[in-house]
Design a protein around this motif. Structure first.
Motif, PDB file in Angstrom:
ATOM      1  N   GLN A 122       4.068   7.348  -4.049  1.00 42.76           N
ATOM      2  CA  GLN A 122       4.428   7.765  -5.407  1.00 42.76           C
ATOM      3  C   GLN A 122       5.497   8.841  -5.431  1.00 42.76           C
ATOM      4  OE1 GLN A 122       1.008   8.815  -7.723  1.00 42.76           O
ATOM      5  NE2 GLN A 122       0.380   6.698  -7.949  1.00 42.76           N
ATOM      6  N   HIS A 123       5.717   9.524  -4.322  1.00 47.88           N
ATOM      7  CA  HIS A 123       6.738  10.573  -4.292  1.00 47.88           C
ATOM      8  C   HIS A 123       8.082  10.051  -3.794  1.00 47.88           C
ATOM      9  CE1 HIS A 123       8.457  14.553  -4.074  1.00 47.88           C
ATOM     10  NE2 HIS A 123       8.833  14.304  -2.833  1.00 47.88           N
ATOM     11  N   CYS A 124       8.091   9.429  -2.603  1.00 54.69           N
ATOM     12  CA  CYS A 124       9.363   9.021  -2.007  1.00 54.69           C
ATOM     13  C   CYS A 124       9.681   7.541  -2.218  1.00 54.69           C
ATOM     14  CB  CYS A 124       9.383   9.347  -0.515  1.00 54.69           C
ATOM     15  SG  CYS A 124       8.211   8.392   0.470  1.00 54.69           S
ATOM     16  N   GLY A 125       8.687   6.738  -2.563  1.00 49.42           N
ATOM     17  CA  GLY A 125       8.917   5.330  -2.836  1.00 49.42           C
ATOM     18  C   GLY A 125       8.935   4.439  -1.608  1.00 49.42           C
ATOM     19  N   LEU A 126       8.820   4.997  -0.415  1.00 51.60           N
ATOM     20  CA  LEU A 126       8.816   4.181   0.796  1.00 51.60           C
ATOM     21  C   LEU A 126       7.506   3.416   0.902  1.00 51.60           C
ATOM     22  CD1 LEU A 126      10.343   6.656   3.394  1.00 51.60           C
ATOM     23  CD2 LEU A 126      11.440   4.687   2.329  1.00 51.60           C
ATOM     24  N   PRO A 127       7.551   2.202   1.433  1.00 54.25           N
ATOM     25  CA  PRO A 127       6.311   1.436   1.568  1.00 54.25           C
ATOM     26  C   PRO A 127       5.417   2.032   2.655  1.00 54.25           C
ATOM     27  CG  PRO A 127       8.128   0.240   2.538  1.00 54.25           C
ATOM     28  CD  PRO A 127       8.713   1.448   1.877  1.00 54.25           C
ATOM     29  N   MET A 128       4.143   2.123   2.367  1.00 56.47           N
ATOM     30  CA  MET A 128       3.182   2.581   3.370  1.00 56.47           C
ATOM     31  C   MET A 128       2.159   1.488   3.570  1.00 56.47           C
ATOM     32  SD  MET A 128       1.271   5.536   1.241  1.00 56.47           S
ATOM     33  CE  MET A 128       0.745   5.267  -0.443  1.00 56.47           C
ATOM     34  N   GLU A 143      -7.699   2.647  -2.292  1.00 53.88           N
ATOM     35  CA  GLU A 143      -7.319   2.594  -3.704  1.00 53.88           C
ATOM     36  C   GLU A 143      -6.836   3.956  -4.214  1.00 53.88           C
ATOM     37  OE1 GLU A 143      -7.064  -0.185  -5.454  1.00 53.88           O
ATOM     38  OE2 GLU A 143      -7.699  -1.252  -3.654  1.00 53.88           O
ATOM     39  N   GLN A 144      -7.343   5.060  -3.648  1.00 52.95           N
ATOM     40  CA  GLN A 144      -6.973   6.394  -4.099  1.00 52.95           C
ATOM     41  C   GLN A 144      -5.766   6.971  -3.358  1.00 52.95           C
ATOM     42  OE1 GLN A 144     -10.368   5.750  -3.312  1.00 52.95           O
ATOM     43  NE2 GLN A 144     -10.725   5.260  -5.454  1.00 52.95           N
ATOM     44  N   VAL A 145      -5.341   6.351  -2.270  1.00 57.49           N
ATOM     45  CA  VAL A 145      -4.204   6.858  -1.497  1.00 57.49           C
ATOM     46  C   VAL A 145      -2.932   6.695  -2.316  1.00 57.49           C
ATOM     47  CG1 VAL A 145      -2.813   6.504   0.581  1.00 57.49           C
ATOM     48  CG2 VAL A 145      -5.294   6.359   0.712  1.00 57.49           C
ATOM     49  N   ARG A 146      -2.186   7.796  -2.501  1.00 57.33           N
ATOM     50  CA  ARG A 146      -0.972   7.756  -3.312  1.00 57.33           C
ATOM     51  C   ARG A 146       0.266   8.215  -2.552  1.00 57.33           C
ATOM     52  NH1 ARG A 146      -2.613  11.207  -8.320  1.00 57.33           N
ATOM     53  NH2 ARG A 146      -3.883  12.229  -6.762  1.00 57.33           N
ATOM     54  N   TYR A 147       0.100   9.014  -1.508  1.00 61.01           N
ATOM     55  CA  TYR A 147       1.234   9.597  -0.803  1.00 61.01           C
ATOM     56  C   TYR A 147       1.196   9.205   0.673  1.00 61.01           C
ATOM     57  CZ  TYR A 147       1.124  12.253  -5.074  1.00 61.01           C
ATOM     58  OH  TYR A 147       1.093  12.593  -6.399  1.00 61.01           O
ATOM     59  N   CYS A 148       2.370   9.012   1.252  1.00 66.25           N
ATOM     60  CA  CYS A 148       2.452   8.559   2.636  1.00 66.25           C
ATOM     61  C   CYS A 148       2.247   9.685   3.637  1.00 66.25           C
ATOM     62  CB  CYS A 148       3.787   7.865   2.895  1.00 66.25           C
ATOM     63  SG  CYS A 148       5.227   8.936   2.702  1.00 66.25           S
ATOM     64  N   SER A 149       2.422  10.922   3.217  1.00 68.38           N
ATOM     65  CA  SER A 149       2.316  12.041   4.157  1.00 68.38           C
ATOM     66  C   SER A 149       1.957  13.317   3.415  1.00 68.38           C
ATOM     67  CB  SER A 149       3.645  12.236   4.885  1.00 68.38           C
ATOM     68  OG  SER A 149       4.634  12.630   3.962  1.00 68.38           O
ATOM     69  N   ALA A 190       3.771  15.933   3.543  1.00 70.64           N
ATOM     70  CA  ALA A 190       5.033  16.428   2.986  1.00 70.64           C
ATOM     71  C   ALA A 190       5.259  15.866   1.583  1.00 70.64           C
ATOM     72  CB  ALA A 190       6.190  16.057   3.898  1.00 70.64           C
ATOM     73  N   CYS A 191       4.975  14.596   1.367  1.00 74.83           N
ATOM     74  CA  CYS A 191       5.127  14.008   0.035  1.00 74.83           C
ATOM     75  C   CYS A 191       4.098  14.577  -0.930  1.00 74.83           C
ATOM     76  CB  CYS A 191       5.000  12.492   0.105  1.00 74.83           C
ATOM     77  SG  CYS A 191       6.503  11.693   0.691  1.00 74.83           S
TER      78      CYS A 191
END
Length: 59
Positions: free
Chosen positions: A19-25, A36-42, A44-45
């Motif tokens: 949701q922050h950087c838009g990169l696929p995870m 289902e609750q995971v929104r950020y890849c790291s 840092a995001c």
């Protein structure tokens, strides 16, 4: 002779954009219980989300 099965194929795993950087995870075993609750890849995001949404201090 027994053939070895390749276990590194991530193409069949689910994925979604950060949701922050838009990169696929792609799905990770550590996220199995709460995918289902995971929104950020790291982390840092996740930290970037807080600083990007904070209102600018006019002083």
């Amino acid at each position: 002779m027994k053939t070895a099965q390749h276990r590194g194929n991530k193409q069949s795993l689910p994925s979604k954009p950060c949701q922050h950087c838009g990169l696929p995870m792609s799905w990770r075993k550590a996220w199995a219980r709460n995918w289902e609750q995971v929104r950020y890849c790291s982390d840092a995001c996740r930290r970037g989300r807080r600083s990007a949404q904070a209102p600018a201090a006019d002083g």
